[in-house]
Design a protein around this motif. Structure first.
Motif, PDB file in Angstrom:
ATOM      1  N   ASP A   1      38.542  53.558 -25.668  1.00 17.80           N
ATOM      2  CA  ASP A   1      40.067  53.529 -26.740  1.00 17.80           C
ATOM      3  C   ASP A   1      40.392  52.221 -26.984  1.00 17.80           C
ATOM      4  OD1 ASP A   1      42.651  54.197 -27.444  1.00 17.80           O
ATOM      5  OD2 ASP A   1      42.216  56.269 -27.147  1.00 17.80           O
TER       6      ASP A   1
ATOM      7  N   ASP B   1      37.116  57.430 -28.774  1.00 15.29           N
ATOM      8  CA  ASP B   1      38.368  57.471 -29.734  1.00 15.29           C
ATOM      9  C   ASP B   1      37.932  57.501 -31.365  1.00 15.29           C
ATOM     10  OD1 ASP B   1      41.409  57.643 -30.355  1.00 15.29           O
ATOM     11  OD2 ASP B   1      41.172  55.468 -31.072  1.00 15.29           O
ATOM     12  N   TYR B   2      38.527  58.531 -32.189  1.00  8.15           N
ATOM     13  CA  TYR B   2      38.035  58.531 -33.406  1.00  8.15           C
ATOM     14  C   TYR B   2      38.479  57.335 -34.174  1.00  8.15           C
ATOM     15  CZ  TYR B   2      37.720  60.147 -38.379  1.00  8.15           C
ATOM     16  OH  TYR B   2      37.665  60.750 -39.541  1.00  8.15           O
ATOM     17  N   ASN B   3      39.603  56.803 -33.882  1.00  7.82           N
ATOM     18  CA  ASN B   3      40.241  55.627 -34.924  1.00  7.82           C
ATOM     19  C   ASN B   3      40.053  54.213 -34.311  1.00  7.82           C
ATOM     20  OD1 ASN B   3      41.034  57.002 -37.071  1.00  7.82           O
ATOM     21  ND2 ASN B   3      42.777  57.850 -36.134  1.00  7.82           N
TER      22      ASN B   3
ATOM     23  N   ILE C   1      34.441  63.346 -28.979  1.00 10.46           N
ATOM     24  CA  ILE C   1      35.616  62.512 -29.831  1.00 10.46           C
ATOM     25  C   ILE C   1      36.707  62.942 -29.337  1.00 10.46           C
ATOM     26  CG2 ILE C   1      36.161  62.224 -32.007  1.00 10.46           C
ATOM     27  CD1 ILE C   1      33.764  61.032 -31.815  1.00 10.46           C
TER      28      ILE C   1
ATOM     29  N   SER D   1      41.279  62.373 -30.268  1.00 14.37           N
ATOM     30  CA  SER D   1      41.921  61.945 -31.404  1.00 14.37           C
ATOM     31  C   SER D   1      43.251  62.424 -31.555  1.00 14.37           C
ATOM     32  CB  SER D   1      41.295  62.250 -32.500  1.00 14.37           C
ATOM     33  OG  SER D   1      41.988  61.591 -33.865  1.00 14.37           O
TER      34      SER D   1
ATOM     35  N   ALA E   1      43.091  63.264 -35.968  1.00 19.19           N
ATOM     36  CA  ALA E   1      41.973  64.043 -36.871  1.00 19.19           C
ATOM     37  C   ALA E   1      42.563  65.426 -36.996  1.00 19.19           C
ATOM     38  CB  ALA E   1      40.929  63.703 -36.142  1.00 19.19           C
TER      39      ALA E   1
ATOM     40  N   PHE F   1      35.430  68.048 -28.903  1.00 16.46           N
ATOM     41  CA  PHE F   1      36.442  67.466 -29.685  1.00 16.46           C
ATOM     42  C   PHE F   1      37.643  67.616 -28.830  1.00 16.46           C
ATOM     43  CE2 PHE F   1      39.928  66.897 -32.484  1.00 16.46           C
ATOM     44  CZ  PHE F   1      39.568  65.849 -33.129  1.00 16.46           C
TER      45      PHE F   1
ATOM     46  N   PRO G   1      41.567  66.975 -28.583  1.00 16.11           N
ATOM     47  CA  PRO G   1      42.702  66.445 -29.245  1.00 16.11           C
ATOM     48  C   PRO G   1      43.895  65.478 -28.253  1.00 16.11           C
ATOM     49  CG  PRO G   1      42.603  68.641 -29.916  1.00 16.11           C
ATOM     50  CD  PRO G   1      41.467  68.148 -28.780  1.00 16.11           C
ATOM     51  N   LYS G   2      44.448  64.632 -28.515  1.00 13.50           N
ATOM     52  CA  LYS G   2      45.278  64.011 -27.477  1.00 13.50           C
ATOM     53  C   LYS G   2      46.817  64.711 -27.298  1.00 13.50           C
ATOM     54  CE  LYS G   2      43.705  59.278 -28.476  1.00 13.50           C
ATOM     55  NZ  LYS G   2      43.997  57.899 -28.729  1.00 13.50           N
TER      56      LYS G   2
END
Length: 205
Positions: free
Chosen positions: A8, A54-56, A80, A82, A85, A101, A103-104
């Motif tokens: 990240d 981290d996706y970004n 992943i 994020s 997202a 997947f 989520p944060k």
């Protein structure tokens, strides 16, 4: 001790999550600031059980980084993470080989549970993440489950098979299957893993 690599580009987020995971579980957590750093680190390590990307962050280029990581290290599980997202990105990630997947927005406890599920070989995505299904917006309501269905759900959270549940509750296995089918329908989830996650995330048991 599972080896987890968290990549990240936000130092505070990366270091905070890594420190928490090291504290609450017997995880060996390594970190990297971008995709390139993660892949370089993995090349010099015998085994990474789970790579969280981290996706970004730099180098990802959408989900291309996921594909690159999977091709470079096909044995390692890749998830992943994020904070921005949406459900479409999450589904696309899973379609491209992600094992999870994350989520944060997850709570700390749920994050740990998600990692455990992935390490155990399950594919993780919060079933109500970004959902427009009204059944899934009424999460946390278990009042419509019968007493026996609640008992069955508790056994699912312990990871028991239908045969083991039947033995514990002193009922027929076919009856357990019916209870499982009914509680999945009432909770608006598609499988027993999601049912267990639903209950655990709401601290039902």
């Amino acid at each position: 001790m599972p080896n987890i690599l968290l990549a990240d580009d936000h130092d505070l987020v990366r270091d905070t999550i890594a420190a928490y995971l090291r504290t609450v579980e017997e995880f060996n957590v390594l970190t990297a600031p971008d995709l390139g750093g993660a892949l370089e680190l993995m090349a010099g390590i015998d085994s990474i059980d789970l790579l969280i990307l981290d996706y970004n962050m730099p180098g990802m280029n959408g989900l291309d980084g996921l594909v690159q990581a999977r091709e470079a290290h096909p044995v390692a599980k890749v998830a992943i993470m994020s904070g921005v997202a949406n459900r479409d990105v999450a589904n696309a990630a899973m379609d491209r080989g992600a094992h999870g997947f994350i989520p944060k927005s997850l709570t700390a406890d749920t994050l740990v549970n998600a990692i455990k599920f992935i390490l155990a070989g399950e594919r993780y995505i919060p079933f109500d993440f970004g959902s427009n299904d009204p059944r899934e917006k009424t999460s946390g309501e278990f009042a419509n489950l019968s007493a026996r269905e609640m008992q069955t759900l508790e056994k699912l959270c312990l990871g028991l098979s239908n045969k083991e549940i039947a033995r514990d509750l002193d009922i027929q296995e076919v009856t357990v299957k019916l209870h499982v089918k009914n509680l999945l329908s009432k909770l608006g989830v598609s499988n027993r893993t999601q049912a267990a996650l639903f209950a655990k995330e709401r601290h039902l048991f």
